[in-house]
Design an enzyme around this catalytic site. Structure first.
Site, PDB file in Angstrom:
ATOM      1  N   GLU A   1      12.819   8.721 -21.459  1.00  0.00           N
ATOM      2  CA  GLU A   1      13.643   9.389 -21.092  1.00  0.00           C
ATOM      3  C   GLU A   1      14.897   9.558 -21.980  1.00  0.00           C
ATOM      4  O   GLU A   1      15.002   8.815 -23.244  1.00  0.00           O
ATOM      5  CB  GLU A   1      14.471   8.279 -20.079  1.00  0.00           C
ATOM      6  CG  GLU A   1      15.438   9.038 -19.162  1.00  0.00           C
ATOM      7  CD  GLU A   1      16.438   7.838 -18.639  1.00  0.00           C
ATOM      8  OE1 GLU A   1      17.657   8.150 -18.657  1.00  0.00           O
ATOM      9  OE2 GLU A   1      15.960   6.652 -18.599  1.00  0.00           O
TER      10      GLU A   1
ATOM     11  N   LYS B   1      20.218  -2.120 -12.123  1.00  0.00           N
ATOM     12  CA  LYS B   1      21.672  -2.945 -12.559  1.00  0.00           C
ATOM     13  C   LYS B   1      22.485  -3.406 -11.140  1.00  0.00           C
ATOM     14  O   LYS B   1      22.358  -2.671 -10.339  1.00  0.00           O
ATOM     15  CB  LYS B   1      22.516  -1.872 -13.218  1.00  0.00           C
ATOM     16  CG  LYS B   1      22.232  -1.791 -14.540  1.00  0.00           C
ATOM     17  CD  LYS B   1      23.482  -1.254 -15.319  1.00  0.00           C
ATOM     18  CE  LYS B   1      23.249  -1.188 -16.876  1.00  0.00           C
ATOM     19  NZ  LYS B   1      22.519   0.101 -16.974  1.00  0.00           N
TER      20      LYS B   1
HETATM   21  N1  PSU Z   1      20.797   3.092 -15.083  1.00  0.00           N
HETATM   22  C1  PSU Z   1      20.868   2.324 -16.169  1.00  0.00           C
HETATM   23  N2  PSU Z   1      20.908   3.247 -17.257  1.00  0.00           N
HETATM   24  C2  PSU Z   1      20.751   4.456 -17.217  1.00  0.00           C
HETATM   25  C3  PSU Z   1      20.762   5.170 -15.830  1.00  0.00           C
HETATM   26  C4  PSU Z   1      20.634   4.346 -15.052  1.00  0.00           C
HETATM   27  O1  PSU Z   1      20.952   1.300 -16.273  1.00  0.00           O
HETATM   28  O2  PSU Z   1      20.908   5.272 -18.391  1.00  0.00           O
HETATM   29  C5  PSU Z   1      20.555   6.830 -15.947  1.00  0.00           C
HETATM   30  C6  PSU Z   1      19.178   7.103 -15.991  1.00  0.00           C
HETATM   31  O3  PSU Z   1      18.930   8.369 -16.628  1.00  0.00           O
HETATM   32  C7  PSU Z   1      18.951   7.257 -14.422  1.00  0.00           C
HETATM   33  C8  PSU Z   1      20.558   7.755 -14.067  1.00  0.00           C
HETATM   34  O4  PSU Z   1      17.882   8.204 -13.950  1.00  0.00           O
HETATM   35  O5  PSU Z   1      21.375   7.309 -14.934  1.00  0.00           O
HETATM   36  C9  PSU Z   1      20.659   7.977 -12.761  1.00  0.00           C
HETATM   37  O6  PSU Z   1      21.862   8.724 -12.738  1.00  0.00           O
HETATM   38  P1  PSU Z   1      22.153   9.329 -10.936  1.00  0.00           P
HETATM   39  O7  PSU Z   1      22.475   7.911 -10.408  1.00  0.00           O
HETATM   40  O8  PSU Z   1      23.310  10.092 -11.179  1.00  0.00           O
HETATM   41  O9  PSU Z   1      20.945   9.710 -10.229  1.00  0.00           O
END
Ligand code: PSU
Ligand code: MN
Length: 307
Positions: free
Chosen positions: A27, A161
């Site tokens: 990613e 998390k």
């Molecule tokens: N959670 C983490 N680290 C991250 C992300 C989420 O612990 O880097 C990032 C990942 O790229 C995940 C994104 O796919 O945030 C999710 O964002 P949103 O909730 O806006 O979809």
């Protein structure tokens, strides 16, 4: 498996896919919006090395100058890690970025889709997106979850998390038919910590068993992801109680600052690094390394002929 013609493959990725060798997608939001420069690019290069040492080809995924790409050279990684015009790209952002020739660092959702289009079945990340706390009012539920119900990729993460609602996230994963397997533990992990207070729906103890489960799912025509939670090594974890207080503080600060929508997760991640004086960054890097090792092992096992 053939790759979609609109996805640009790096040489190493193209050769590995053509030869049927194991490939691991990586990613890029974690690089651009999850960690500070230059630790982010150092981490990205190190993770590629871990995947190679594990016998698989690393395929960092992003959108650069329009096309989705699987496999990035050092200059592309550096741009992703440092250029402020790189935006966070989830599924809904892909058409805009591709059509206008922009850069995007792909989230779990967008990375999964591009990986699948390229013909890659295993994907390594840090943490999954999910159902945010207070989602019953904000409707803030990551597109990572819906994408997991659509796209046939195994995702190795360190869990979810506690800035998300872990219980609701597990419920939605169940609703969407996504198997959640924890590697060598009974409890579902919460990224910085090995514990979350939630039992893991399933447990497997070897990469071969995980590969067998991927084959079993897709052989039955069941679409969508297999989510593999790999708990952070005990020597690197931050106890749930301590990081919980930091996360509560970060969420309160985000609310006070009026941060919303797609900016919430990057804001919280950056703020948690500040509030822990960088300790959370070290844990984050350690768990990504750990996930890269397991991801390579699973990709190798998945590519092996059925025994
Ligand atoms: N959670 C983490 N680290 C991250 C992300 C989420 O612990 O880097 C990032 C990942 O790229 C995940 C994104 O796919 O945030 C999710 O964002 P949103 O909730 O806006 O979809
Ligand atoms: Mn969101």
């Amino acid at each position: 498996m053939t790759s979609h013609p609109k996805v640009m493959l790096g040489d190493e990725v193209r050769d590995a896919l053509a030869a049927g060798k194991p490939v691991v997608a990586l990613e890029s939001t974690i690089i651009s919006h999850g960690m500070p420069y230059p630790r982010n690019v150092e981490m990205a290069l190190e993770v590629e090395g871990i995947v190679r040492d594990g016998g698989a080809a690393p395929a960092p995924i992003a959108v650069l100058d329009g096309p989705p790409r699987a496999g990035l050279d050092a200059a592309a990684l550096d741009l992703l890690a440092s250029d402020p015009t790189v935006t966070k790209a989830s599924i809904r952002d892909l058409p805009y970025l591709v059509a206008t020739g922009r850069h995007g660092a792909t989230t779990v959702a967008a990375t999964m889709r591009i990986a699948a289009l390229a013909g890659i079945r295993v994907f390594v990340t840090g943490g999954l997106g999910g159902v945010h706390r207070g989602a019953e009012r904000s409707m803030d539920i990551s597109a990572d979850l819906t994408e997991m119900s659509l796209t046939d990729v195994a995702i190795v993460s360190a869990g979810v998390k506690s800035l998300l609602d872990i219980g609701l996230t597990l419920e939605v994963l169940e609703t969407l038919g996504i198997p959640v397997v924890t590697y060598r533990a009974d409890e579902f992990p919460s990224f910085y910590s090995r514990s979350s207070g939630f039992a893991s729906p399933m447990r497997l103890d070897t990469a071969a068993d995980i590969a067998a489960m991927m084959h079993a799912k897709w052989d039955l025509g069941l679409r969508g992801a297999v989510s593999i939670a790999n708990p952070v090594p005990a020597s690197d974890e931050i106890p749930a109680e301590r990081i919980g207080k930091v996360i509560d503080q970060a969420i309160a600060d985000a609310e006070a600052a009026g941060v919303r929508g797609k900016d919430i997760t990057p804001y919280l991640l950056g703020h948690i690094v500040e509030l822990t004086d960088g300790e959370s960054l070290e844990t984050n890097i350690a768990l990504v390394r750990n996930n890269a090792r397991l991801g390579a092992e699973i990709a190798v096992a998945y590519a092996a002929p059925a025994g």
